[in-house]
Design a protein around this motif. Structure first.
Motif, PDB file in Angstrom:
ATOM      1  N   LEU A   1       7.881 -64.699 -34.581  1.00 51.57           N
ATOM      2  CA  LEU A   1       7.469 -63.309 -34.542  1.00 51.57           C
ATOM      3  C   LEU A   1       8.187 -62.618 -33.393  1.00 51.57           C
ATOM      4  CD1 LEU A   1       5.489 -61.090 -35.577  1.00 51.57           C
ATOM      5  CD2 LEU A   1       3.957 -61.830 -33.749  1.00 51.57           C
ATOM      6  N   LEU A   2       8.912 -61.570 -33.715  1.00 55.53           N
ATOM      7  CA  LEU A   2       9.531 -60.726 -32.701  1.00 55.53           C
ATOM      8  C   LEU A   2       8.692 -59.456 -32.613  1.00 55.53           C
ATOM      9  CD1 LEU A   2      11.760 -59.649 -30.818  1.00 55.53           C
ATOM     10  CD2 LEU A   2      13.046 -59.009 -32.873  1.00 55.53           C
ATOM     11  N   SER A   3       8.209 -59.151 -31.419  1.00 56.43           N
ATOM     12  CA  SER A   3       7.418 -57.947 -31.179  1.00 56.43           C
ATOM     13  C   SER A   3       8.188 -57.047 -30.227  1.00 56.43           C
ATOM     14  CB  SER A   3       6.080 -58.287 -30.515  1.00 56.43           C
ATOM     15  OG  SER A   3       5.386 -59.240 -31.256  1.00 56.43           O
ATOM     16  N   VAL A   4       8.294 -55.776 -30.576  1.00 57.79           N
ATOM     17  CA  VAL A   4       8.927 -54.800 -29.695  1.00 57.79           C
ATOM     18  C   VAL A   4       7.888 -53.737 -29.367  1.00 57.79           C
ATOM     19  CG1 VAL A   4      10.750 -53.070 -29.437  1.00 57.79           C
ATOM     20  CG2 VAL A   4      11.218 -55.215 -30.660  1.00 57.79           C
ATOM     21  N   THR A   5       7.672 -53.529 -28.078  1.00 59.07           N
ATOM     22  CA  THR A   5       6.787 -52.466 -27.606  1.00 59.07           C
ATOM     23  C   THR A   5       7.670 -51.280 -27.236  1.00 59.07           C
ATOM     24  OG1 THR A   5       5.243 -54.105 -26.728  1.00 59.07           O
ATOM     25  CG2 THR A   5       5.012 -51.840 -25.926  1.00 59.07           C
ATOM     26  N   PRO A   6       7.634 -50.214 -28.048  1.00 59.47           N
ATOM     27  CA  PRO A   6       8.504 -49.066 -27.782  1.00 59.47           C
ATOM     28  C   PRO A   6       8.162 -48.390 -26.461  1.00 59.47           C
ATOM     29  CG  PRO A   6       7.526 -48.914 -29.971  1.00 59.47           C
ATOM     30  CD  PRO A   6       6.838 -50.018 -29.247  1.00 59.47           C
ATOM     31  N   GLU A   7       9.197 -47.971 -25.750  1.00 61.23           N
ATOM     32  CA  GLU A   7       9.017 -47.242 -24.496  1.00 61.23           C
ATOM     33  C   GLU A   7       9.541 -45.815 -24.611  1.00 61.23           C
ATOM     34  OE1 GLU A   7       9.312 -50.850 -21.292  1.00 61.23           O
ATOM     35  OE2 GLU A   7      11.169 -49.850 -21.863  1.00 61.23           O
ATOM     36  N   ASP A   8      10.750 -45.662 -25.118  1.00 64.05           N
ATOM     37  CA  ASP A   8      11.394 -44.360 -25.242  1.00 64.05           C
ATOM     38  C   ASP A   8      12.025 -44.254 -26.621  1.00 64.05           C
ATOM     39  OD1 ASP A   8      10.955 -43.698 -22.448  1.00 64.05           O
ATOM     40  OD2 ASP A   8      12.571 -45.100 -22.000  1.00 64.05           O
ATOM     41  N   ALA A   9      12.166 -43.007 -27.089  1.00 67.79           N
ATOM     42  CA  ALA A   9      12.760 -42.790 -28.401  1.00 67.79           C
ATOM     43  C   ALA A   9      13.572 -41.503 -28.405  1.00 67.79           C
ATOM     44  CB  ALA A   9      11.668 -42.707 -29.465  1.00 67.79           C
TER      45      ALA A   9
END
Length: 165
Positions: free
Chosen positions: A121-129
């Motif tokens: 499982l790869l999890s990405v917690t977004p910070e900026d977009a």
């Protein structure tokens, strides 16, 4: 492209809507010398503020993420001219419960079932977009033609930056 500004709430809503509707994106990692981009199927979960991916245990991405956890995700909907670039913190785990929760029939193209021991499982917690919201293909074509005929610059939609998602 115009610099019109959506409200922060509308911009964040658009970020999650695009991530959810586009499905495939490029995961961009860093190895200390160069970037590497890979197409992956995204499974956004706004309530958890995470974008999940099922990935194989093989390859260099796990080591790159462990050493350099800041990654980028690039989404593109070329039909509507909508684009989304996210930067966030990534983590690779062996969360078997979450893997089973996210499993879909399309994953059979890569693994036999959700219990395959090579799935991670790869999890990405977004910070900026940053997102670009454009007109659909027909409108974009008309705007390009109009700009070409008049010499004016075409307005292709909105460009919005969102810090601290």
């Amino acid at each position: 492209m115009s610099d019109k500004t959506l409200s922060r709430k509308d911009a964040i809503d658009s970020v999650w809507k695009l991530a959810d509707s586009i499905d495939f994106c490029f995961l961009i990692t860093w190895d200390g010398e160069r970037q590497r981009a890979r197409p992956l199927s995204a499974r956004p979960d706004r309530d958890e503020n995470r974008i999940y991916f099922l990935i194989g245990v093989e390859g260099e991405k796990d080591d790159q993420i462990a050493k350099f956890p800041t990654v980028s995700l690039a989404f593109a909907d070329v039909r509507s001219h909508d684009y989304l670039a996210l930067t966030g913190q990534a983590e690779v785990t062996n969360d078997r419960e979450k893997i089973r929760e996210l499993w879909s029939g399309a994953d059979r193209a890569f693994w036999d079932d959700a219990d395959d021991p090579s799935i991670r499982l790869l999890s990405v917690t977004p910070e900026d977009a940053e997102l670009w919201l454009g007109p659909n293909r027909l409108i974009a074509g008309a705007k390009m033609l109009g700009a070409a005929l008049t010499g004016a610059k075409a307005d292709f939609g909105e460009n919005v930056k969102v810090d601290h998602l």
